[in-house]
Design a protein around this motif. Structure first.
Motif, short mmCIF file in Angstrom:
data_model
loop_
_atom_site.label_atom_id
_atom_site.label_comp_id
_atom_site.label_asym_id
_atom_site.label_seq_id
_atom_site.Cartn_x
_atom_site.Cartn_y
_atom_site.Cartn_z
N ARG A 50 0.84 -1.16 -0.05
CA ARG A 50 -0.16 0.04 -0.19
C ARG A 50 0.75 1.08 -0.06
N ASP A 51 1.80 1.08 0.70
CA ASP A 51 2.95 2.35 0.68
C ASP A 51 3.39 2.85 -0.83
N ASP A 52 3.65 1.71 -1.69
CA ASP A 52 4.19 2.04 -2.94
C ASP A 52 3.03 2.09 -3.87
N GLY A 53 1.79 1.51 -3.67
CA GLY A 53 0.81 1.44 -4.75
C GLY A 53 0.93 0.32 -5.64
N ALA A 54 1.54 -0.76 -5.07
CA ALA A 54 1.78 -1.85 -6.13
C ALA A 54 1.08 -3.08 -5.35
N ALA A 55 1.06 -3.97 -6.34
CA ALA A 55 0.28 -5.44 -6.02
C ALA A 55 0.78 -6.33 -6.90
N LEU A 56 0.71 -7.81 -6.45
CA LEU A 56 1.19 -8.73 -7.41
C LEU A 56 0.47 -10.09 -6.92
N ASN A 57 0.03 -11.01 -8.03
CA ASN A 57 -0.27 -12.03 -7.92
C ASN A 57 0.51 -13.06 -8.30
N ILE A 58 1.12 -14.22 -7.36
CA ILE A 58 2.04 -15.20 -7.85
C ILE A 58 1.20 -16.63 -8.07
N TYR A 66 2.27 -8.11 -12.06
CA TYR A 66 2.55 -7.18 -10.84
C TYR A 66 2.12 -6.00 -11.65
N VAL A 67 1.53 -5.17 -10.83
CA VAL A 67 0.81 -3.92 -11.19
C VAL A 67 1.43 -2.71 -10.14
N TYR A 68 1.54 -1.68 -10.57
CA TYR A 68 2.10 -0.43 -9.86
C TYR A 68 1.27 1.00 -10.47
N TYR A 69 0.41 1.65 -9.44
CA TYR A 69 -0.14 2.78 -9.64
C TYR A 69 0.66 4.06 -9.69
N ASP A 70 1.02 4.61 -10.83
CA ASP A 70 1.91 5.80 -10.95
C ASP A 70 1.07 6.99 -10.94
N THR A 71 1.00 8.26 -10.48
CA THR A 71 0.29 9.41 -10.56
C THR A 71 1.07 10.25 -11.65
N HIS A 72 2.28 9.99 -12.01
CA HIS A 72 3.12 10.96 -12.91
C HIS A 72 3.14 10.10 -14.20
N ASN A 73 3.18 9.08 -14.32
CA ASN A 73 3.63 8.31 -15.25
C ASN A 73 2.30 7.35 -15.88
N SER A 74 2.61 6.62 -16.88
CA SER A 74 1.25 5.52 -17.06
C SER A 74 1.67 4.32 -16.00
N ASN A 75 0.62 3.73 -15.57
CA ASN A 75 0.66 2.61 -14.75
C ASN A 75 1.61 1.34 -15.21
N THR A 76 2.07 0.79 -14.43
CA THR A 76 2.94 -0.57 -14.85
C THR A 76 2.01 -1.62 -14.69
N SER A 147 -6.12 8.14 -5.36
CA SER A 147 -5.05 9.08 -5.49
C SER A 147 -5.95 10.55 -6.06
N LEU A 148 -6.91 10.21 -6.88
CA LEU A 148 -7.79 11.48 -7.25
C LEU A 148 -8.42 12.04 -6.17
N SER A 149 -8.85 11.41 -5.22
CA SER A 149 -9.63 11.87 -3.85
C SER A 149 -8.59 12.76 -3.20
N SER A 150 -7.34 12.04 -2.86
CA SER A 150 -6.45 12.88 -2.05
C SER A 150 -5.87 14.26 -2.95
N ASP A 151 -5.68 13.99 -4.14
CA ASP A 151 -5.49 15.22 -5.09
C ASP A 151 -6.49 16.23 -4.76
N VAL A 152 -7.63 15.90 -4.94
CA VAL A 152 -9.04 16.78 -4.53
C VAL A 152 -8.82 17.45 -3.28
N LYS A 153 -8.51 16.79 -2.20
CA LYS A 153 -8.49 17.29 -0.95
C LYS A 153 -7.39 18.20 -0.74
#
Length: 190
Positions: A50-58, A66-76, A147-153
């Motif tokens: 949760r700290d980095d916005g990443a998750a994975l299934n093995i 593996y996925v990673y949410y990035d606010t500045h670039n496209s998601n991984t 992220s959108l919610s926190s940006d709005v706040k």
């Protein structure tokens, strides 16, 4: 002679029963220890950082996502293959040209999974094991809305702060306008 023979026969039979009995109890405890060890070493499942916005299934078939949410670039959103690399260690090979070295997954305490690599494009991440596999598409959607919610706040608090500053400036101007005024004769009065 018959009594001695029966005594020896009974004695041998009781000793062989004790050996079988003790052997089966040691094999039972050994197999239960092995099951506990296998459960701990089982890497399959869903993990989240949760700290980095990443998750994975093995997956048990040696694949994963593996996925990673990035606010500045496209998601991984990458897939990978994995294999055992030692006790409690696994090697993940990502299908991503940006990651040139293997990522090492090491099991930590309390079901954590630590991913690190010598690749400069990879930051060490600590994942917590989820009870179930994670819906990674939904995870990315939820991360985006959070992220959108926190940006709005953040935007709202900055707007309120700017509005308060501009109100303070206008009240300062009003106060200074009230302090001095010019009468019709051109004289300044306070």
């Amino acid at each position: 002679v018959l009594i001695v023979f029966m005594g020896v026969l009974l004695y041998n039979q009781s000793t062989s029963n004790k050996k079988v009995s003790s052997g089966s109890s040691s094999s039972t405890s050994s197999s239960s220890q092995q099951r506990v060890s296998q459960t701990f070493n089982k890497i399959e499942g869903g993990y989240e950082d949760r700290d980095d916005g990443a998750a994975l299934n093995i997956n048990s078939d040696g694949t994963g996502r593996y996925v990673y949410y990035d606010t500045h670039n496209s998601n991984t959103d990458d897939t990978f293959t994995w294999s055992k690399a030692g006790k409690g260690k696994y090697k993940l090979n990502f299908d991503d040209d940006d990651i040139t070295a293997p990522v090492i997954a090491k099991q930590g305490d309390n079901g954590t999974l630590i991913l690190s690599s010598n690749d400069s494009n990879w930051n060490t991440e600590v994942f917590t094991k989820s009870n179930n596999k994670i819906d990674l598409d939904k995870y990315l959607e939820n991360a985006a809305s959070e992220s959108l919610s926190s940006d709005v706040k953040k935007f709202d608090s900055e707007s309120i702060s700017r509005k308060a500053d501009s109100n303070n400036e206008s009240s300062d101007n009003t106060d200074s306008n009230n302090e001095s005024s010019v009468n019709t004769n051109g004289d300044v009065t306070n």
